[in-house]
Write an enzyme that holds these catalytic residues in place. Structure first.
Site, PDB file in Angstrom:
ATOM      1  N   GLU A 251      -2.362   3.162   6.018  1.00 43.63           N
ATOM      2  CA  GLU A 251      -2.522   2.246   7.108  1.00 43.63           C
ATOM      3  C   GLU A 251      -2.054   2.664   8.455  1.00 43.63           C
ATOM      4  O   GLU A 251      -2.645   2.542   9.499  1.00 43.63           O
ATOM      5  CB  GLU A 251      -1.859   0.955   6.731  1.00 43.63           C
ATOM      6  CG  GLU A 251      -2.460  -0.314   7.287  1.00 43.63           C
ATOM      7  CD  GLU A 251      -1.880  -1.637   6.559  1.00 43.63           C
ATOM      8  OE1 GLU A 251      -2.319  -2.100   5.622  1.00 43.63           O
ATOM      9  OE2 GLU A 251      -0.869  -2.222   7.279  1.00 43.63           O
TER      10      GLU A 251
ATOM     11  N   CYS B 250      -2.247  -6.103   3.332  1.00 45.87           N
ATOM     12  CA  CYS B 250      -1.566  -5.853   2.069  1.00 45.87           C
ATOM     13  C   CYS B 250      -1.594  -7.206   1.354  1.00 45.87           C
ATOM     14  O   CYS B 250      -1.110  -7.229  -0.097  1.00 45.87           O
ATOM     15  CB  CYS B 250      -0.020  -5.507   2.243  1.00 45.87           C
ATOM     16  SG  CYS B 250       0.133  -4.197   3.333  1.00 45.87           S
TER      17      CYS B 250
ATOM     18  N   GLU C  80      -6.511 -10.687  -7.273  1.00 48.21           N
ATOM     19  CA  GLU C  80      -6.856  -9.520  -6.647  1.00 48.21           C
ATOM     20  C   GLU C  80      -7.153  -8.628  -7.735  1.00 48.21           C
ATOM     21  O   GLU C  80      -7.976  -7.762  -7.589  1.00 48.21           O
ATOM     22  CB  GLU C  80      -5.694  -9.029  -5.653  1.00 48.21           C
ATOM     23  CG  GLU C  80      -6.034  -7.753  -4.842  1.00 48.21           C
ATOM     24  CD  GLU C  80      -4.712  -7.352  -4.288  1.00 48.21           C
ATOM     25  OE1 GLU C  80      -3.772  -7.212  -4.769  1.00 48.21           O
ATOM     26  OE2 GLU C  80      -4.957  -6.800  -3.044  1.00 48.21           O
TER      27      GLU C  80
ATOM     28  N   GLU D 271     -14.355  -4.910  -7.311  1.00 48.03           N
ATOM     29  CA  GLU D 271     -14.526  -3.490  -6.703  1.00 48.03           C
ATOM     30  C   GLU D 271     -13.189  -2.567  -7.185  1.00 48.03           C
ATOM     31  O   GLU D 271     -13.129  -1.544  -6.848  1.00 48.03           O
ATOM     32  CB  GLU D 271     -14.563  -3.639  -5.278  1.00 48.03           C
ATOM     33  CG  GLU D 271     -13.207  -4.379  -4.464  1.00 48.03           C
ATOM     34  CD  GLU D 271     -13.627  -6.095  -4.449  1.00 48.03           C
ATOM     35  OE1 GLU D 271     -14.219  -6.621  -5.318  1.00 48.03           O
ATOM     36  OE2 GLU D 271     -12.972  -6.713  -3.347  1.00 48.03           O
TER      37      GLU D 271
ATOM     38  N   SER E  68      -7.227  -3.509   8.498  1.00 48.78           N
ATOM     39  CA  SER E  68      -7.301  -2.334   7.812  1.00 48.78           C
ATOM     40  C   SER E  68      -8.102  -2.130   6.457  1.00 48.78           C
ATOM     41  O   SER E  68      -8.010  -3.236   5.821  1.00 48.78           O
ATOM     42  CB  SER E  68      -5.716  -1.856   7.454  1.00 48.78           C
ATOM     43  OG  SER E  68      -5.815  -0.961   6.634  1.00 48.78           O
TER      44      SER E  68
ATOM     45  N   LYS F 178      -2.195 -12.241  -6.290  1.00 48.93           N
ATOM     46  CA  LYS F 178      -2.177 -10.898  -6.870  1.00 48.93           C
ATOM     47  C   LYS F 178      -2.885 -11.018  -8.209  1.00 48.93           C
ATOM     48  O   LYS F 178      -3.780  -9.916  -8.574  1.00 48.93           O
ATOM     49  CB  LYS F 178      -0.950 -10.309  -6.938  1.00 48.93           C
ATOM     50  CG  LYS F 178      -0.130  -9.869  -5.687  1.00 48.93           C
ATOM     51  CD  LYS F 178      -0.714  -8.381  -5.139  1.00 48.93           C
ATOM     52  CE  LYS F 178      -0.035  -8.127  -3.818  1.00 48.93           C
ATOM     53  NZ  LYS F 178      -0.795  -7.297  -3.125  1.00 48.93           N
TER      54      LYS F 178
ATOM     55  N   GLU G 115      -4.549   5.032   9.874  1.00 52.95           N
ATOM     56  CA  GLU G 115      -5.798   4.276  10.376  1.00 52.95           C
ATOM     57  C   GLU G 115      -5.479   3.785  11.527  1.00 52.95           C
ATOM     58  O   GLU G 115      -6.447   3.821  12.699  1.00 52.95           O
ATOM     59  CB  GLU G 115      -6.068   3.253   9.233  1.00 52.95           C
ATOM     60  CG  GLU G 115      -7.498   2.564   9.611  1.00 52.95           C
ATOM     61  CD  GLU G 115      -7.727   1.523   8.637  1.00 52.95           C
ATOM     62  OE1 GLU G 115      -6.797   1.422   7.633  1.00 52.95           O
ATOM     63  OE2 GLU G 115      -8.690   0.965   8.728  1.00 52.95           O
TER      64      GLU G 115
ATOM     65  N   CYS H 149       6.429 -12.392   1.384  1.00 52.68           N
ATOM     66  CA  CYS H 149       6.232 -12.402   0.034  1.00 52.68           C
ATOM     67  C   CYS H 149       7.466 -12.864  -0.558  1.00 52.68           C
ATOM     68  O   CYS H 149       7.584 -13.516  -1.998  1.00 52.68           O
ATOM     69  CB  CYS H 149       6.218 -10.884  -0.577  1.00 52.68           C
ATOM     70  SG  CYS H 149       5.085 -10.047   0.169  1.00 52.68           S
TER      71      CYS H 149
END
Lengths: 601, 159
Positions: free
Chosen positions: A295, A321, A383, A388, A341, A380, A298, A525
């Site tokens: 990141e 994230c 996710e 993908e 990102s 999560k 980037e 978090c």
């Protein structure tokens, strides 16, 4: 007229009240509930919720548990919304009040399942605790019970039979997160909190941030429990089970074992995971360091192109994230999905590296490896189930369990957590830096990125790695960091409602930031939907945040690019950040999940 | 991506209704009232558009629609039948009249017949207690309706 000074020195108007025979003076506009608290008097509440440090308050005055007697008034008054008036005489615990509260509670319980023994919230339920404290032994009201279908999504279960209509979830979903999925629907006995048209959560725009679960006082909203799948994997001798644990978990897990909020249990956590039988005990922090490499590179790449006059380069860059945040912009701002990102979250980077680089290293086939993540988060769970993030149907991360689920698993396994000797994580995917651990709090990801990006960009060594200007609990923060003469403007938002404000600014062309960090949950978090329940005490979040920075300060290496195992990973496997291999394994793309109103002729 | 279907013409009319209330979220109930006037009912698509125009969540709009019994998400029939259940009509046997409509039309209260011709609803006092029990078909009022008169009323509209 009475005046007292507040802490800014300004005088404010006050009123004098008598509460339980105690005469006190409070600021005008203070509710009876707050005045009682100031006087050291506890009034029980159920629907009321106040996260003081985050300025989040829910007071629909719906449950009527907090009623008190105000002399001269015919009816009892709900303390959470009734303001103190000069001369008011209040009784908070006389027999009339106590009887009313108990009656109200019994009425609530008369429409509540009594399967407490097998409820996911058993032992951690505010309604259950209240029934115990009130000494309810019999429910004197028998009648019809409202029933509704159960709704299971990839991350959250709605069992609204257990809902007491406190509306906390609705407040979190609408006012704090501005996701707007949950609303009270229907009327009277039939009313429930549900998504539009009573569709299931997985058809709605739910981000699975889990903040509704974090504030639900009962078992109406809970996480989808994956602990049994984890136990099954651990019991299967043909599987190599690898575990990763997120930074925020070590700052909160101790609470489940009676420790003070803010106790760091990193060493005990590693030890407990080893006792549970995981073959390799690794750390998501390693992947957080890896995230910074990708990141941060980037960010610098986009910045350099921008400074060289490339007008098409999307700036500011947004962190990616947080899976709740990713779900949010895919639903609500899909036209801006080229701005975040492309770096995957640490959880997914870990999974991708574990099932390629590490699996090859130890000679285990992908299908024989199970990757489990311990997360403070419910999004999560969703996710890791995204298509993908799988190869031929085999997911990079097989199961994601929350901090709470891990605590249950440890208790079930008869491990005396408090007496465990500290142990270290395994290598190579268990080594991490201070930059990685601060991923667990709002402001941490961007601070970690700055530590690395500064050194890479300027070629100079950073003298001071602590960026106090990026820390704190303010919902939207901004700071300018001097990159050797180049001012880098940074924005930070936590809570999706605040993220929306920054996104709208970008959309309107009013944003001048180069980089923005966003975390869906208030506090980041540490306040995730999978963490031990705070039951409305926001000082717990602050204690966790302090613990995270303490862990960082105690680390010998505090910059991601100095992690020796990260350097080794690039040398042996990835090449360099944003290489072709990195792109394939560590980056992703986003989808348009918005609803479109189609016009038919 | 879920797609919503609405004709361009109707969509414009709906947006005009929202605009006539300055797209003010405080006017949600008034907007819904007008929109139901336009469509006859409030399908999900209509609620989605209103939510977008008034900048409120669809869940909130649905919350309001599902709270008030006046709002309906089911299309009304070509001839909406409403039976008064006010005190006077009720004591003079309105319930038996409802049962007869239910039997003949083979639908329940709140439903629409499969051919789209009739829908059945109950309402409270239409202010014609002297004519109890009262039945409305569209705007037309029928007074002193007895169960055995129901088939004649239905027949008027099935010619």
């Amino acid at each position: 007229m009475l005046f007292i000074s507040n802490n800014t020195g300004a005088k404010m108007e006050t009123v004098k009240i008598t509460i339980d025979n105690k005469v006190i003076e409070v600021a005008k506009g203070t509710t009876i509930l707050k005045a009682a608290k100031e006087a050291g008097i506890h009034i029980p509440t159920l629907c009321y919720l106040h996260l003081h440090d985050l300025n989040i308050e829910n007071k629909p005055a719906g449950c009527r548990i907090c009623v008190v007697e105000v002399e001269g008034r015919r009816n009892l008054a709900p303390a959470c919304v009734t303001e103190c008036l000069d001369g008011m005489v209040i009784n908070t615990h006389n027999i009339r009040v106590l009887n009313s509260r108990k009656t109200v509670l019994e009425l609530i319980l008369s429409d509540h399942p009594t399967d407490c023994l097998i409820c996911a919230k058993n032992g951690d339920c505010e309604l259950q605790t209240m029934a115990q404290e009130f000494g309810v032994r019999k429910i004197h009201y028998e009648g019809e019970q409202s029933t509704y279908r159960e709704d299971t999504s990839p991350a959250i279960i709605r069992d609204v039979d257990k809902c007491i209509m406190c509306r906390r979830c609705e407040m979190m979903c609408n006012e704090v997160q501005t996701v707007g999925v949950l609303s009270a629907v229907n009327r009277g006995f039939m009313s429930v909190v549900a998504p539009a048209f009573e569709m299931n959560l997985d058809h709605s725009e739910c981000t699975y941030c889990g903040q509704c679960v974090a504030v639900c006082p009962t078992g109406a909203l809970t996480e989808v429990d994956h602990t049994n799948q984890v136990i099954r994997a651990l019991a299967d001798p043909t599987k190599t089970v690898v575990v990763q644990t997120a930074p925020a978990v070590r700052a909160a897990l101790g609470e489940e074992f009676g420790m003070e909020p803010g106790t760091l249990v990193t060493g005990k956590l590693a030890a407990a995971l080893r006792r549970l039988g995981f073959n390799y005990v690794f750390d998501t922090d390693f992947a957080a360091d890896l995230t910074i490499m990708e990141e941060g590179t980037e960010l610098l790449d986009r910045l350099t192109r921008h400074l060289n006059g490339d007008k098409d380069v999307p700036l500011p860059i947004l962190t990616s994230c947080c899976p709740g945040w990713v779900n949010f912009f895919e639903h609500q701002f899909p036209d801006m999905r080229d701005i975040p990102s492309t770096a995957r979250s640490p959880q997914q980077m870990f999974g991708a590296i574990a099932k390629t680089y590490f699996a090859e290293k130890i000679g285990v086939k992908r299908d024989d490896m199970v990757v489990v993540s311990i997360m403070p988060c419910l999004a999560k769970k969703y996710e890791c189930q995204r298509e993908e993030f799988a190869t031929d149907g085999n997911p990079d991360v097989d199961f994601s369990i929350s901090t709470r689920e891990l605590a249950h698993l440890i208790k079930q396994s008869n491990i005396n957590f408090n007496d465990l000797e500290d142990e270290d994580f395994d290598n190579p995917l268990g080594e991490s830096t201070g930059a990685a651990v601060i991923f667990g709090t709002t402001g941490g990801v961007i601070e970690a990125a700055v530590r690395t990006a500064y050194e890479v960009h300027t070629g100079k060594k950073l003298e001071k790695v602590d960026f106090e200007e990026l820390r704190g609990m303010d919902f939207i923060r901004e700071a300018t960091i001097d990159f050797n003469g180049l001012p880098i403007r940074i924005g930070i938002a936590h809570g999706l409602g605040n993220a929306r404000k920054l996104l709208q600014d970008i959309k309107d062309g009013k944003s001048s930031f180069h980089a923005i960090e966003i975390m869906a949950c208030p506090g980041g978090c540490i306040g995730g939907g999978g963490q031990p329940l705070h039951h409305g005490d926001s000082s717990i979040l602050k204690a966790r945040q302090k613990a995270i920075y303490r862990e960082d300060a105690g680390k010998t290496i505090r910059k991601s690019h100095e992690n020796p195992y990260i350097i080794q990973l690039y040398e042996e496997f990835l090449g360099k950040p944003m290489s072709e291999k990195s792109h394939h394994l560590l980056h992703t793309h986003y989808f348009d999940k918005s609803k479109e109103i189609k016009v038919v002729e | 991506m879920a797609n919503i279907k609405l004709s361009a013409e109707k969509l414009d009319e709906l947006k005009a209704i929202c605009k006539s209330f300055k797209n003010d979220k405080g006017e949600l109930i008034n907007v819904l009232h007008k929109a139901q006037g336009l469509f006859g009912y409030l399908p999900a698509e209509v609620q989605e558009v209103i939510a977008k125009e008034l900048s409120v969540s669809v869940a909130h709009v649905y919350g309001v629609v599902s709270f008030y019994s006046f709002f309906t998400m089911l299309p009304k029939g070509e001839y909406p039948v409403s039976i008064c259940l006010g005190t006077a009509c009720y004591v003079r046997g309105a319930e038996k009249v409802i049962d007869e409509f239910k039997r003949i039309l083979n639908i329940n209260v709140g439903e629409t017949s499969p051919d789209g011709k009739f829908s059945l609803a109950c309402l409270r006092c239409v202010g014609a207690c002297g004519l109890a029990p009262v039945v409305l078909v569209g705007e037309k009022v029928y007074g002193r309706v007895a169960p055995d008169g129901v088939k004649d009323i239905v027949a008027e509209y099935t010619k």
